[in-house]
Design a protein around this motif. Structure first.
Motif, PDB file in Angstrom:
ATOM      1  N   LEU A  96       4.948  11.760   3.833  1.00 48.23           N
ATOM      2  CA  LEU A  96       4.676  11.159   5.138  1.00 48.23           C
ATOM      3  C   LEU A  96       3.233  11.393   5.580  1.00 48.23           C
ATOM      4  O   LEU A  96       2.616  10.524   6.194  1.00 48.23           O
ATOM      5  CB  LEU A  96       5.654  11.685   6.179  1.00 48.23           C
ATOM      6  N   SER A  97       2.694  12.553   5.260  1.00 50.45           N
ATOM      7  CA  SER A  97       1.288  12.825   5.577  1.00 50.45           C
ATOM      8  C   SER A  97       0.359  11.905   4.798  1.00 50.45           C
ATOM      9  O   SER A  97      -0.610  11.369   5.344  1.00 50.45           O
ATOM     10  CB  SER A  97       0.938  14.276   5.258  1.00 50.45           C
ATOM     11  N   LEU A  98       0.673  11.710   3.524  1.00 47.11           N
ATOM     12  CA  LEU A  98      -0.130  10.814   2.697  1.00 47.11           C
ATOM     13  C   LEU A  98      -0.067   9.378   3.215  1.00 47.11           C
ATOM     14  O   LEU A  98      -1.092   8.696   3.310  1.00 47.11           O
ATOM     15  CB  LEU A  98       0.342  10.863   1.243  1.00 47.11           C
ATOM     16  N   LEU A 110       0.827  -1.208   0.000  1.00 48.32           N
ATOM     17  CA  LEU A 110       0.000   0.000   0.000  1.00 48.32           C
ATOM     18  C   LEU A 110       0.864   1.263   0.000  1.00 48.32           C
ATOM     19  O   LEU A 110       0.574   2.231  -0.713  1.00 48.32           O
ATOM     20  CB  LEU A 110      -0.929  -0.024   1.212  1.00 48.32           C
ATOM     21  N   PHE A 111       1.931   1.258   0.787  1.00 47.48           N
ATOM     22  CA  PHE A 111       2.842   2.403   0.834  1.00 47.48           C
ATOM     23  C   PHE A 111       3.516   2.628  -0.515  1.00 47.48           C
ATOM     24  O   PHE A 111       3.637   3.767  -0.981  1.00 47.48           O
ATOM     25  CB  PHE A 111       3.921   2.205   1.893  1.00 47.48           C
ATOM     26  N   ILE A 112       3.959   1.551  -1.139  1.00 46.02           N
ATOM     27  CA  ILE A 112       4.617   1.681  -2.441  1.00 46.02           C
ATOM     28  C   ILE A 112       3.630   2.199  -3.482  1.00 46.02           C
ATOM     29  O   ILE A 112       3.969   3.067  -4.290  1.00 46.02           O
ATOM     30  CB  ILE A 112       5.241   0.342  -2.865  1.00 46.02           C
ATOM     31  N   ALA A 113       2.397   1.712  -3.433  1.00 49.54           N
ATOM     32  CA  ALA A 113       1.373   2.185  -4.376  1.00 49.54           C
ATOM     33  C   ALA A 113       1.082   3.669  -4.162  1.00 49.54           C
ATOM     34  O   ALA A 113       0.959   4.435  -5.132  1.00 49.54           O
ATOM     35  CB  ALA A 113       0.103   1.367  -4.229  1.00 49.54           C
ATOM     36  N   ALA A 114       0.982   4.107  -2.907  1.00 48.71           N
ATOM     37  CA  ALA A 114       0.732   5.522  -2.620  1.00 48.71           C
ATOM     38  C   ALA A 114       1.917   6.376  -3.052  1.00 48.71           C
ATOM     39  O   ALA A 114       1.732   7.482  -3.584  1.00 48.71           O
ATOM     40  CB  ALA A 114       0.452   5.714  -1.132  1.00 48.71           C
ATOM     41  N   TRP A 115       3.117   5.884  -2.837  1.00 46.46           N
ATOM     42  CA  TRP A 115       4.324   6.618  -3.224  1.00 46.46           C
ATOM     43  C   TRP A 115       4.414   6.769  -4.740  1.00 46.46           C
ATOM     44  O   TRP A 115       4.702   7.857  -5.255  1.00 46.46           O
ATOM     45  CB  TRP A 115       5.539   5.904  -2.667  1.00 46.46           C
ATOM     46  N   VAL A 116       4.146   5.687  -5.479  1.00 51.01           N
ATOM     47  CA  VAL A 116       4.183   5.745  -6.940  1.00 51.01           C
ATOM     48  C   VAL A 116       3.075   6.655  -7.458  1.00 51.01           C
ATOM     49  O   VAL A 116       3.300   7.468  -8.363  1.00 51.01           O
ATOM     50  CB  VAL A 116       4.066   4.320  -7.541  1.00 51.01           C
ATOM     51  N   ALA A 117       1.887   6.563  -6.879  1.00 49.68           N
ATOM     52  CA  ALA A 117       0.781   7.433  -7.310  1.00 49.68           C
ATOM     53  C   ALA A 117       1.118   8.901  -7.077  1.00 49.68           C
ATOM     54  O   ALA A 117       0.856   9.748  -7.939  1.00 49.68           O
ATOM     55  CB  ALA A 117      -0.494   7.054  -6.569  1.00 49.68           C
ATOM     56  N   LEU A 118       1.710   9.202  -5.920  1.00 51.31           N
ATOM     57  CA  LEU A 118       2.097  10.590  -5.645  1.00 51.31           C
ATOM     58  C   LEU A 118       3.176  11.053  -6.605  1.00 51.31           C
ATOM     59  O   LEU A 118       3.147  12.198  -7.075  1.00 51.31           O
ATOM     60  CB  LEU A 118       2.575  10.734  -4.197  1.00 51.31           C
ATOM     61  N   SER A 119       4.123  10.177  -6.936  1.00 58.12           N
ATOM     62  CA  SER A 119       5.195  10.534  -7.871  1.00 58.12           C
ATOM     63  C   SER A 119       4.662  10.812  -9.271  1.00 58.12           C
ATOM     64  O   SER A 119       5.189  11.668  -9.979  1.00 58.12           O
ATOM     65  CB  SER A 119       6.234   9.414  -7.939  1.00 58.12           C
ATOM     66  N   VAL A 120       3.626  10.089  -9.668  1.00 58.87           N
ATOM     67  CA  VAL A 120       3.041  10.293 -10.991  1.00 58.87           C
ATOM     68  C   VAL A 120       2.175  11.554 -11.013  1.00 58.87           C
ATOM     69  O   VAL A 120       2.251  12.358 -11.945  1.00 58.87           O
ATOM     70  CB  VAL A 120       2.213   9.052 -11.413  1.00 58.87           C
ATOM     71  N   ILE A 121       1.369  11.737  -9.977  1.00 63.41           N
ATOM     72  CA  ILE A 121       0.434  12.864  -9.940  1.00 63.41           C
ATOM     73  C   ILE A 121       1.145  14.182  -9.644  1.00 63.41           C
ATOM     74  O   ILE A 121       0.850  15.212 -10.254  1.00 63.41           O
ATOM     75  CB  ILE A 121      -0.668  12.605  -8.897  1.00 63.41           C
TER      76      ILE A 121
END
Length: 92
Positions: free
Chosen positions: A54-56, A33-44
């Motif tokens: 860290l907040s996300l 889940l953390f990796i998915a959120a990190w990749v999504a944030l990096s793309v968006i």
């Protein structure tokens, strides 16, 4: 979780400390889940700050905590307790 299954009577607490292994399954789910959120944030938003990341991740944990808790326990018990269909006798 309930103490017993309402359909077949299977105990969900076979022994003290039984769900210790579910902690590792929860860890794996949270890591994915953390990796998915990190990749999504990096793309968006490619120019994110560490504070935003860290907040996300903290918000993600709080939102999915009840779900991950139950799913990890369900996965753990399904590894050791075989599924019995409707026609098979229930455990003693």
């Amino acid at each position: 979780m309930n103490k017993n299954c309402s359909h077949c009577g299977q105990s969900f607490e076979p022994e003290p400390g039984y769900y210790f292994g579910a902690m590792f399954i929860s860890y794996a789910i949270n890591t994915a889940l953390f990796i998915a959120a990190w990749v999504a944030l990096s793309v968006i938003y490619p120019d994110y700050s560490l504070k935003l990341l860290l907040s996300l991740l903290g918000l993600t944990v709080l939102i999915f905590l009840p779900f991950i808790y139950r799913v990890s326990r369900s996965i753990w018990i399904s590894i050791f307790v075989p599924y019995r269909g409707k026609d098979l006798p229930s455990p003693p």
